[in-house]
Design an enzyme around this catalytic site. Structure first.
Site, PDB file in Angstrom:
ATOM      1  N   HIS A  53       0.845  -1.204   0.000  1.00 40.69           N
ATOM      2  CA  HIS A  53       0.000   0.000   0.000  1.00 40.69           C
ATOM      3  C   HIS A  53       0.872   1.242   0.000  1.00 40.69           C
ATOM      4  O   HIS A  53       2.092   1.150   0.088  1.00 40.69           O
ATOM      5  CB  HIS A  53      -1.001  -0.030   1.154  1.00 40.69           C
ATOM      6  CG  HIS A  53      -0.412   0.027   2.539  1.00 40.69           C
ATOM      7  ND1 HIS A  53       0.424  -0.950   3.048  1.00 40.69           N
ATOM      8  CD2 HIS A  53      -0.521   0.952   3.523  1.00 40.69           C
ATOM      9  CE1 HIS A  53       0.766  -0.646   4.272  1.00 40.69           C
ATOM     10  NE2 HIS A  53       0.229   0.521   4.595  1.00 40.69           N
ATOM     11  N   HIS A  55       1.379   3.881   2.023  1.00 36.44           N
ATOM     12  CA  HIS A  55       1.893   4.615   3.191  1.00 36.44           C
ATOM     13  C   HIS A  55       3.420   4.752   3.162  1.00 36.44           C
ATOM     14  O   HIS A  55       4.125   3.830   2.736  1.00 36.44           O
ATOM     15  CB  HIS A  55       1.458   3.939   4.497  1.00 36.44           C
ATOM     16  CG  HIS A  55       0.034   4.232   4.855  1.00 36.44           C
ATOM     17  ND1 HIS A  55      -0.706   3.434   5.688  1.00 36.44           N
ATOM     18  CD2 HIS A  55      -0.781   5.251   4.474  1.00 36.44           C
ATOM     19  CE1 HIS A  55      -1.930   3.944   5.816  1.00 36.44           C
ATOM     20  NE2 HIS A  55      -1.993   5.037   5.090  1.00 36.44           N
ATOM     21  N   ASP A  57       5.724   4.551   5.314  1.00 40.91           N
ATOM     22  CA  ASP A  57       6.570   3.542   5.968  1.00 40.91           C
ATOM     23  C   ASP A  57       6.600   2.219   5.187  1.00 40.91           C
ATOM     24  O   ASP A  57       7.145   1.215   5.669  1.00 40.91           O
ATOM     25  CB  ASP A  57       6.133   3.322   7.430  1.00 40.91           C
ATOM     26  CG  ASP A  57       4.711   2.835   7.565  1.00 40.91           C
ATOM     27  OD1 ASP A  57       3.843   3.280   6.782  1.00 40.91           O
ATOM     28  OD2 ASP A  57       4.450   1.991   8.446  1.00 40.91           O
ATOM     29  N   HIS A  58       6.010   2.204   3.986  1.00 44.10           N
ATOM     30  CA  HIS A  58       6.059   1.008   3.131  1.00 44.10           C
ATOM     31  C   HIS A  58       6.641   1.287   1.737  1.00 44.10           C
ATOM     32  O   HIS A  58       6.975   0.365   1.010  1.00 44.10           O
ATOM     33  CB  HIS A  58       4.657   0.382   2.999  1.00 44.10           C
ATOM     34  CG  HIS A  58       4.116  -0.051   4.328  1.00 44.10           C
ATOM     35  ND1 HIS A  58       4.090  -1.363   4.733  1.00 44.10           N
ATOM     36  CD2 HIS A  58       3.658   0.665   5.375  1.00 44.10           C
ATOM     37  CE1 HIS A  58       3.612  -1.433   5.969  1.00 44.10           C
ATOM     38  NE2 HIS A  58       3.343  -0.212   6.384  1.00 44.10           N
ATOM     39  N   HIS A 111      -7.590  -0.782   5.407  1.00 42.38           N
ATOM     40  CA  HIS A 111      -6.534   0.071   5.962  1.00 42.38           C
ATOM     41  C   HIS A 111      -6.319   1.258   5.011  1.00 42.38           C
ATOM     42  O   HIS A 111      -6.261   2.413   5.435  1.00 42.38           O
ATOM     43  CB  HIS A 111      -5.262  -0.763   6.112  1.00 42.38           C
ATOM     44  CG  HIS A 111      -4.076  -0.015   6.644  1.00 42.38           C
ATOM     45  ND1 HIS A 111      -4.000   0.431   7.944  1.00 42.38           N
ATOM     46  CD2 HIS A 111      -2.907   0.351   6.063  1.00 42.38           C
ATOM     47  CE1 HIS A 111      -2.839   1.061   8.132  1.00 42.38           C
ATOM     48  NE2 HIS A 111      -2.159   1.020   7.005  1.00 42.38           N
ATOM     49  N   ASP A 130      -0.284  -4.052   6.104  1.00 42.29           N
ATOM     50  CA  ASP A 130      -0.927  -3.551   7.323  1.00 42.29           C
ATOM     51  C   ASP A 130      -2.386  -3.983   7.410  1.00 42.29           C
ATOM     52  O   ASP A 130      -3.227  -3.289   7.958  1.00 42.29           O
ATOM     53  CB  ASP A 130      -0.846  -2.015   7.388  1.00 42.29           C
ATOM     54  CG  ASP A 130       0.559  -1.532   7.702  1.00 42.29           C
ATOM     55  OD1 ASP A 130       1.459  -2.367   7.890  1.00 42.29           O
ATOM     56  OD2 ASP A 130       0.751  -0.299   7.749  1.00 42.29           O
ATOM     57  N   HIS A 168       4.484  -4.975  10.297  1.00 42.27           N
ATOM     58  CA  HIS A 168       5.005  -4.386  11.545  1.00 42.27           C
ATOM     59  C   HIS A 168       5.216  -5.427  12.638  1.00 42.27           C
ATOM     60  O   HIS A 168       4.544  -6.451  12.668  1.00 42.27           O
ATOM     61  CB  HIS A 168       4.010  -3.350  12.104  1.00 42.27           C
ATOM     62  CG  HIS A 168       3.918  -2.101  11.288  1.00 42.27           C
ATOM     63  ND1 HIS A 168       4.673  -0.980  11.560  1.00 42.27           N
ATOM     64  CD2 HIS A 168       3.156  -1.790  10.206  1.00 42.27           C
ATOM     65  CE1 HIS A 168       4.375  -0.025  10.682  1.00 42.27           C
ATOM     66  NE2 HIS A 168       3.459  -0.492   9.845  1.00 42.27           N
TER      67      HIS A 168
HETATM   68 FE    FE Z   1       2.588   0.619   8.158  1.00 39.67          FE
HETATM   69 ZN    ZN Z   2       0.054   1.493   6.604  1.00 41.32          ZN
END
Ligand code: FE
Ligand code: ZN
Length: 252
Positions: A53, A55, A57-58, A111, A130, A168
Site C-alpha cells: 500500500h 503509506h 513507511d512502506h 486500511h 498492514d 510491523h
Molecule cells: Fe505501516
Molecule cells: Zn500502513
C-alpha cells in the site's frame, strides 16, 4: 524462495525475496533506504519492488532503490497516483511472476483503499502489509469496517499452513489486546512465552502461520462465543463484533 527479514524504522519490516534459479531479487515494502540497501547490496541487484500500500513507511525507499538498481515497481492500480515510481499496476486476482516465482494479488481494502496482499501459492507465503498482523489487524484509515472484515476473511480462506509476513512488529501489544477479551484461550496464553523469548533476544515474531492466527488472533475469531460474551455482544453478528473490537483496539 528465500525470505530475508529487514527491520526498518521503529517497528516496520521489509522483506527481500531471493529466487535462486534465475537469480531474481525482489523487495516487499522497502521503508528505509539504508537498512534495505545494506541487504540488497549483497546481491548487487534488485529486480522488483513490491508495495502492499501507499503509506510512507512502506514505500519510503522506492525511488532511491529504483534509481540505484533500475528496479521495476509493482503496486495496486488503485494507488497508481500515490505509489512513488510505480511501473506495473496490479489488480485483484492477477497472477504475476518474479523470476520463477508466481504470486497472486489479493485485493484487501480497509486500511487503505488500494491495499493488496501478495500470495505465493506454491510456496504458501503471504505478505499481508498492514491488513493482517500477527495477533492483530491494521487500523481502518480509508475504508470501512465492513471492507476490512471482508478483506480479513479473504486471507482467512488461504491454506492454513500459509506463512504470514506482515508489515510491523506489533505482536506483543496485539497479544495483550487478545488476552483482554479472549482470556480463556489456552493457545493464546501458550504463545506469550514464545513471543517474549523472541523479543528478548531481538528476534522477529514473524512469520506466523494462518492456522495459528485463526486460533489466536481475535480479529479472525469474531464468531467465538467466549469472545462475544466478554464483549457483551452475545447475539451480535460477526461484523458487529469485529467493529467493536477494532474500535476498542484503537484506544487500547
Ligand atoms: Fe505501516
Ligand atoms: Zn500502513
Amino acid at each position: 524462495m528465500i525470505v530475508e527479514i529487514i527491520p526498518c524504522l521503529s517497528d516496520n519490516y521489509s522483506y527481500v525475496i531471493y529466487e535462486k534459479e534465475t537469480n531474481t531479487i525482489s523487495i516487499v515494502d522497502p521503508s528505509e533506504f539504508e537498512a534495505c540497501d545494506k541487504v540488497v547490496s549483497r546481491y548487487k541487484k534488485l529486480d522488483f519492488i513490491l508495495n502492499t500500500h501507499h503509506h510512507a513507511d512502506h514505500v519510503g525507499a522506492n525511488l532511491e532503490l529504483k534509481k540505484k538498481y533500475k528496479s521495476k515497481i509493482l503496486g495496486s492500480s488503485a494507488d497508481k497516483n500515490r505509489i512513488p515510481g510505480i511501473d506495473v499496476l496490479l489488480i485483484e486476482n492477477q497472477k504475476q511472476k518474479i523470476g520463477n516465482l508466481e504470486f497472486e494479488i489479493i485485493f484487501i481494502p480497509g486500511h487503505t483503499k488500494g491495499h493488496i496482499a501478495f500470495f505465493f501459492s506454491k510456496e504458501k507465503i503471504a505478505f499481508t502489509g498492514d491488513t493482517l498482523f500477527s495477533l492483530g489487524c491494521g487500523r481502518v484509515f480509508e475504508g470501512t469496517h465492513e471492507e476490512m472484515f471482508n478483506s480479513l476473511n479473504k486471507i482467512k480462506n488461504l491454506p492454513p499452513d500459509t506463512k504470514i509476513y506482515c508489515g510491523h512488529e506489533y505482536t506483543k501489544s496485539n497479544l495483550n489486546f487478545c488476552l483482554a477479551y479472549d482470556s480463556k484461550n489456552a493457545l493464546l496464553k501458550g504463545k506469550e512465552i514464545d513471543i517474549q523469548k523472541k523479543l528478548d533476544s531481538n528476534q522477529p515474531t514473524i512469520p506466523s502461520t494462518l492456522g495459528e492466527e485463526i486460533k489466536t488472533n481475535i480479529f479472525l475469531r469474531c464468531g467465538d462465543p467466549d469472545i462475544k460474551h466478554a464483549l457483551g455482544l452475545k447475539d451480535s453478528s460477526e461484523i458487529e463484533v469485529f467493529s467493536k473490537l477494532r474500535d476498542l483496539k484503537d484506544s487500547f
